[in-house]
Design a protein around this motif. Structure first.
Motif, mmCIF file in Angstrom:
data_model
loop_
_atom_site.group_PDB
_atom_site.id
_atom_site.type_symbol
_atom_site.label_atom_id
_atom_site.label_comp_id
_atom_site.label_asym_id
_atom_site.label_seq_id
_atom_site.Cartn_x
_atom_site.Cartn_y
_atom_site.Cartn_z
ATOM 1 N N SER A 1 0.815 -1.220 0.000
ATOM 2 C CA SER A 1 0.000 0.000 0.000
ATOM 3 C C SER A 1 0.843 1.262 0.000
ATOM 4 C CB SER A 1 -0.933 0.009 1.216
ATOM 5 O OG SER A 1 -0.169 0.020 2.422
ATOM 6 N N LYS A 2 2.181 1.099 0.162
ATOM 7 C CA LYS A 2 3.123 2.228 0.218
ATOM 8 C C LYS A 2 2.712 3.238 1.288
ATOM 9 C CE LYS A 2 4.802 1.956 -4.560
ATOM 10 N NZ LYS A 2 4.295 0.603 -4.783
ATOM 11 N N SER A 3 2.384 2.702 2.456
ATOM 12 C CA SER A 3 1.964 3.571 3.556
ATOM 13 C C SER A 3 2.647 3.142 4.849
ATOM 14 C CB SER A 3 0.438 3.515 3.732
ATOM 15 O OG SER A 3 0.005 2.189 3.980
ATOM 16 N N THR B 1 3.632 16.694 1.674
ATOM 17 C CA THR B 1 4.974 17.137 2.006
ATOM 18 C C THR B 1 5.981 16.427 1.120
ATOM 19 O OG1 THR B 1 6.577 17.404 3.800
ATOM 20 C CG2 THR B 1 5.286 15.401 3.811
ATOM 21 N N ILE B 2 7.036 17.111 0.742
ATOM 22 C CA ILE B 2 8.095 16.527 -0.088
ATOM 23 C C ILE B 2 9.280 16.203 0.806
ATOM 24 C CG2 ILE B 2 9.711 16.936 -1.972
ATOM 25 C CD1 ILE B 2 7.643 18.772 -3.245
ATOM 26 N N LEU B 3 9.654 14.920 0.837
ATOM 27 C CA LEU B 3 10.786 14.454 1.634
ATOM 28 C C LEU B 3 11.747 13.693 0.726
ATOM 29 C CD1 LEU B 3 8.750 13.081 4.685
ATOM 30 C CD2 LEU B 3 10.082 15.203 4.633
ATOM 31 N N SER C 1 4.895 12.744 -4.010
ATOM 32 C CA SER C 1 5.070 13.355 -2.692
ATOM 33 C C SER C 1 4.394 12.469 -1.645
ATOM 34 C CB SER C 1 4.477 14.767 -2.649
ATOM 35 O OG SER C 1 3.072 14.728 -2.852
ATOM 36 N N TRP C 2 4.572 12.832 -0.370
ATOM 37 C CA TRP C 2 3.996 12.067 0.735
ATOM 38 C C TRP C 2 2.795 12.800 1.314
ATOM 39 C CZ3 TRP C 2 5.784 7.242 1.861
ATOM 40 C CH2 TRP C 2 7.033 6.890 1.366
ATOM 41 N N LYS C 3 1.777 12.022 1.679
ATOM 42 C CA LYS C 3 0.615 12.570 2.385
ATOM 43 C C LYS C 3 0.695 12.127 3.842
ATOM 44 C CE LYS C 3 -2.784 12.718 -1.385
ATOM 45 N NZ LYS C 3 -3.077 14.150 -1.281
ATOM 46 N N LYS D 1 1.623 8.280 3.608
ATOM 47 C CA LYS D 1 1.333 7.467 2.417
ATOM 48 C C LYS D 1 1.940 8.137 1.189
ATOM 49 C CE LYS D 1 -2.502 5.291 -0.115
ATOM 50 N NZ LYS D 1 -1.965 3.937 -0.029
ATOM 51 N N TRP D 2 2.492 7.306 0.295
ATOM 52 C CA TRP D 2 3.121 7.807 -0.919
ATOM 53 C C TRP D 2 2.079 8.073 -1.991
ATOM 54 C CZ3 TRP D 2 7.263 9.980 -2.799
ATOM 55 C CH2 TRP D 2 7.583 9.881 -4.143
ATOM 56 N N ASP D 3 2.088 9.284 -2.577
ATOM 57 C CA ASP D 3 1.219 9.645 -3.689
ATOM 58 C C ASP D 3 2.046 9.543 -4.970
ATOM 59 O OD1 ASP D 3 -0.323 10.912 -5.661
ATOM 60 O OD2 ASP D 3 -1.291 12.215 -4.206
ATOM 61 N N SER D 4 1.819 8.481 -5.746
ATOM 62 C CA SER D 4 2.649 8.224 -6.924
ATOM 63 C C SER D 4 2.405 9.238 -8.037
ATOM 64 C CB SER D 4 2.392 6.807 -7.449
ATOM 65 O OG SER D 4 1.022 6.635 -7.748
#
Length: 367
Positions: free
Chosen positions: A175-177, A236-238, A208-210, A201-204
């Protein structure tokens, strides 16, 4: 002299055609056999997930067949050289060539040309094709075949840069979370920001990350400010990606060369313990295709002499040596990743060892 040169060119074409023809035919035969066995082994997984024939071909075998070709290439290369060279020796075709004024080194030239073609094909495949086809293969396997295997990683600590540290209690790869995420930002030795989130969670699509249900503390000396986002979602961008937290061992094979170089550079800062794995994968892509030259020289040296029993004896010795090469490669990888041997040395050891063996056999080969 012109007649001799013309005959040599004919011999060159004959050897190159025999070499590459035998190599392609044998490689195709082995790949078909492996695919049949692989299909019979995974048929229950395909049927259990209600996959169509097109899905199996386009999502799995489009990725696994290039993987099998790359894996078998050194073995098949060796067998092909020994098979047709031993057959030439058994039919007394090599002796007239050498006794007709062609030196043994000149006799090797078409072999080296063929080996270069295989080397170039393997190198191009390693650098530009396999990272993408491996991604198809591993994504399919992790989703449908290894779906009951652990897909989450626990208690992740990572240093993103000189001032930023993160912690994730658990990260689910499918789930990339992640669950229970924390980020600490320092200025020198002083904590200036602390972010705590229930989920990340990753937004493909946005790359970016949520983060959801989060709180942020901003610390400035004795002054503090508090940001409450317990019912909110924030993008957020990490400087991290889901691959950084993968629980699957095959993820490095899916990285492009640019991604692999970037990940190696970041690992210098992060220090998560996977740098040797990444370096081994990088060196392997560039250096293992050199086996085409090494195994070709050994094959010619072993099979250019006519022996009792015909093709069988040199072919048997060749198969044993080719499997020894594969086993030595696996041991080198294990000792590099687990035993602390420098990755560059681990990748080169099989090639150096068999290169020295090839040099010795060439010295002993009939001239």
């Amino acid at each position: 002299m012109n007649i001799l040169k013309g005959r040599i060119k004919i011999i060159d074409g004959y050897i190159i055609g025999k070499y590459l023809g035998t190599f392609i035919y044998t490689l195709t035969l082995f790949v078909v056999i492996i695919v049949i066995f692989d299909l019979s082994e995974k048929l229950d997984d395909f049927l259990g997930n209600n996959l169509t024939l097109w899905q199996v071909i386009s999502l799995y075998y489009a990725g696994s067949i290039p993987f099998y070709v790359n894996m078998l290439s050194p073995l098949i290369n060796f067998i092909a050289v020994i098979f047709f060279t031993a057959k030439m020796a058994d039919q007394t075709e090599i002796v007239p060539i050498l006794s007709g004024g062609v030196s043994f080194n000149r006799f090797l030239q078409p072999y080296l040309i063929s080996a270069f073609i295989i080397f170039a094909a393997n190198l191009g495949s390693n650098l530009y094709i396999l990272p993408y086809t491996n991604q198809l293969k591993t994504t399919f396997e992790n989703t449908y075949v290894k779906k009951n295997d652990p897909s989450s990683k626990l208690n992740i600590h990572m240093k993103l840069d000189d001032n930023t540290y993160i912690y994730i209690e658990s990260f689910e790869n499918k789930s990339k979370s992640g669950y229970k995420f924390m980020l600490d930002n320092f200025k020198g030795d002083v904590l200036v920001k602390k972010l705590v989130a229930e989920n990340i969670k990753w937004d493909s699509l946005k790359r970016s990350w949520k983060i959801t249900n989060y709180t942020v503390r901003h610390i400035n000396g004795l002054k503090e400010s508090f940001e409450n986002g317990l019912t909110k979602t924030k993008d957020t961008i990490l400087d991290m990606s889901p691959n950084d937290f993968s629980a699957y061992e095959n993820v490095y094979e899916t990285l492009t060369n640019r991604e692999l170089v970037d990940k190696i550079e970041k690992e210098k800062t992060r220090g998560t313990g996977i740098r040797n794995d990444l370096l081994f994968e990088q060196y392997k892509r560039w250096l293992q295709p050199l086996s085409a030259f090494v195994l070709t020289l050994i094959g010619v040296a072993l099979s250019s002499r006519k022996v009792r029993g015909g093709v069988g004896l040199p072919l048997g010795v060749g198969i044993i040596l080719s499997f020894a090469y594969i086993v030595l490669n696996q041991f080198a990888k294990m000792f590099s990743i687990k035993g602390g041997i420098p990755p560059l040395l681990a990748v080169l050891v099989p090639t150096i060892f068999f290169g020295l063996l090839g040099y010795y056999l060439l010295r002993k080969a009939p001239k």
